[in-house]
Enzyme design. Structure first.
Site, PDB file in Angstrom:
ATOM      1  N   LYS A 193       0.857  -1.183   0.000  1.00 28.03           N
ATOM      2  CA  LYS A 193       0.000   0.000   0.000  1.00 28.03           C
ATOM      3  C   LYS A 193       0.890   1.228   0.000  1.00 28.03           C
ATOM      4  CE  LYS A 193      -3.739   2.282   2.420  1.00 28.03           C
ATOM      5  NZ  LYS A 193      -4.640   2.245   3.565  1.00 28.03           N
ATOM      6  N   LYS A 246      -1.918  -1.617  -4.121  1.00 27.94           N
ATOM      7  CA  LYS A 246      -2.817  -0.469  -4.054  1.00 27.94           C
ATOM      8  C   LYS A 246      -2.020   0.823  -4.055  1.00 27.94           C
ATOM      9  CE  LYS A 246      -5.893   1.778  -0.863  1.00 27.94           C
ATOM     10  NZ  LYS A 246      -6.312   1.885   0.489  1.00 27.94           N
TER      11      LYS A 246
HETATM   12  C1  PBG Z   1      -7.713   3.071   5.225  1.00 24.05           C
HETATM   13  C2  PBG Z   1      -7.921   2.942   3.753  1.00 24.05           C
HETATM   14  C3  PBG Z   1      -7.719   3.891   2.738  1.00 24.05           C
HETATM   15  C4  PBG Z   1      -8.157   3.298   1.554  1.00 24.05           C
HETATM   16  C5  PBG Z   1      -8.570   2.012   1.867  1.00 24.05           C
HETATM   17  N1  PBG Z   1      -8.420   1.811   3.212  1.00 24.05           N
HETATM   18  C6  PBG Z   1      -7.247   5.295   2.798  1.00 24.05           C
HETATM   19  C7  PBG Z   1      -5.909   5.646   3.283  1.00 24.05           C
HETATM   20  O1  PBG Z   1      -5.051   4.802   3.547  1.00 24.05           O
HETATM   21  O2  PBG Z   1      -5.694   6.843   3.434  1.00 24.05           O
HETATM   22  C8  PBG Z   1      -8.182   3.947   0.196  1.00 24.05           C
HETATM   23  C9  PBG Z   1      -9.228   3.447  -0.736  1.00 24.05           C
HETATM   24  C10 PBG Z   1      -9.501   4.326  -1.897  1.00 24.05           C
HETATM   25  O3  PBG Z   1      -8.868   5.386  -2.098  1.00 24.05           O
HETATM   26  O4  PBG Z   1     -10.404   3.972  -2.668  1.00 24.05           O
HETATM   27  N2  PBG Z   1      -6.398   3.025   5.614  1.00 24.05           N
HETATM   28 ZN    ZN Z   2      -6.005   3.686   7.712  1.00 20.12          ZN
END
Ligand code: PBG
Ligand code: ZN
Length: 322
Positions: A193, A246
């Site tokens: 991520k 992601k």
């Molecule tokens: C929570 C989370 C996020 C997303 C999924 N789970 C946001 C972040 O990490 O700031 C992003 C999903 C999206 O942008 O569609 N941590």
């Molecule tokens: Zn988060």
């Protein structure tokens, strides 16, 4: 002329026969934002076609989704009581726990329910772990995340998806689930991520922006591909059932690389910012939405994604784009 590649492009029939990449509806996971209250279906402005649902409205919408062939959901809780220690995250009465019980009661095994496990929507400061001063503490956050995963499992989740990016979370959650007799519950790790600007619209939707600072101390540096593989292999070793990359679009190289080094199924998350860009361009008549969406979906599959998490799923199936 010895080589005439155009022969295989002559018409739709031959092109479809030799197509190297296929998509199937089983590959898609659809995200839902669930909120408190009743009779709420409120549009998320930055993400046309995506809504906040109260549980009663969620049930109605899920019924429609099921008819389209959407049977894997990723659930996010929104508007939950926030606290320093993210107490709401593992409450039996949380929005997500309540939604899980309701969906299971309503649809049983017709639905496969996955929950996002992270603290940012439950902490007053909006970070994905607990804080001491400006520091996001790793190990104390693991305990809370593990409790959250267990609470979701007990309420009916089939799989949990930790997105916090704390070190050791997969092992910690696996151990907690097993200890509580939840060894059947899977873990879809947000293993890669990145600290990405593409999450902008989501943070508005989930009300989960950090109040101060950013997420670069725990989410991955966008410049790193080797590290993405390293994190993936660590999560695999810690007991993840599936891995994830992601965002998806700007990281096709990462998807391809991880796919060639793991035997686990690999998901990609076609995130909010990617979705909003397509929607806005289509709204302004700059692109053909169907073609653009499907081009992106094929790109994910071609790169090696086995599973696609996408807000476009409903449009794709409703409008028979594939
Ligand atoms: C929570 C989370 C996020 C997303 C999924 N789970 C946001 C972040 O990490 O700031 C992003 C999903 C999206 O942008 O569609 N941590
Ligand atoms: Zn988060």
């Amino acid at each position: 002329m010895k080589h005439r590649p155009r022969r295989l492009r002559k018409n739709d029939i031959i092109r479809s026969m030799v197509a190297e990449t296929r998509l199937a509806k089983d590959m898609f996971i659809y995200p839902y934002f669930v909120t408190k209250g009743k009779k709420i279906k409120s549009p998320i402005e930055a993400m046309p076609g995506v809504y906040h649902f109260s549980i009663d409205e969620l049930v109605k919408d899920v019924e429609k989704s099921l008819q389209l062939g959407i049977n894997k959901l990723l659930l996010f809780g929104v508007g939950e009581t926030k606290s320093k220690q993210a107490k709401g995250s593992h409450s039996k009465k949380s929005i997500i726990a309540t939604a899980l019980r309701r969906l299971k009661a309503e649809f049983g095994t017709d639905l496969y329910l996955i929950t996002d496990v992270c603290l940012c929507a439950y902490t007053t400061h909006g970070h994905c772990g607990v804080l001491a001063g400006d520091q996001v503490l790793n190990d104390p956050s693991l305990e809370i995340l593990s409790k959250m995963a267990v609470a979701h499992a007990e309420a009916g989740a089939d799989m949990v998806a930790p997105s916090d990016m704390m070190d050791g979370r997969v092992a910690s959650i696996r151990e907690a689930l097993d200890e509580q007799g939840q060894s059947d519950i899977g873990i879809l790790s947000y293993s890669t991520k990145f600290a990405s600007a593409y999450y902008g619209p989501f943070r508005e939707a989930a009300d989960s922006s950090p109040q101060k600072g950013d997420r670069k101390g725990y989410q991955m540096d966008i410049r790193n591909a080797n590290e993405a593989l390293k994190e993936s292999l660590i999560d695999e070793e810690e007991g993840a059932d599936m891995l994830m990359v992601k965002p998806a679009l700007a990281y096709l190289d990462v998807i391809q690389n991880i796919k060639s080094h793991t035997l686990l199924p690999l998901a990609c998350y076609n995130v909010s910012g990617e979705y909003s860009m397509v929607k806005m361009a289509a709204k302004h008549g700059l692109v053909n939405e169907q073609q653009l969406v499907m081009e992106n979906m094929y790109a994910f599959a071609r790169a090696g994604a086995d599973v696609i998490i996408s807000y476009h799923t409903k449009d794709i199936l409703e409008q028979k784009w594939m």
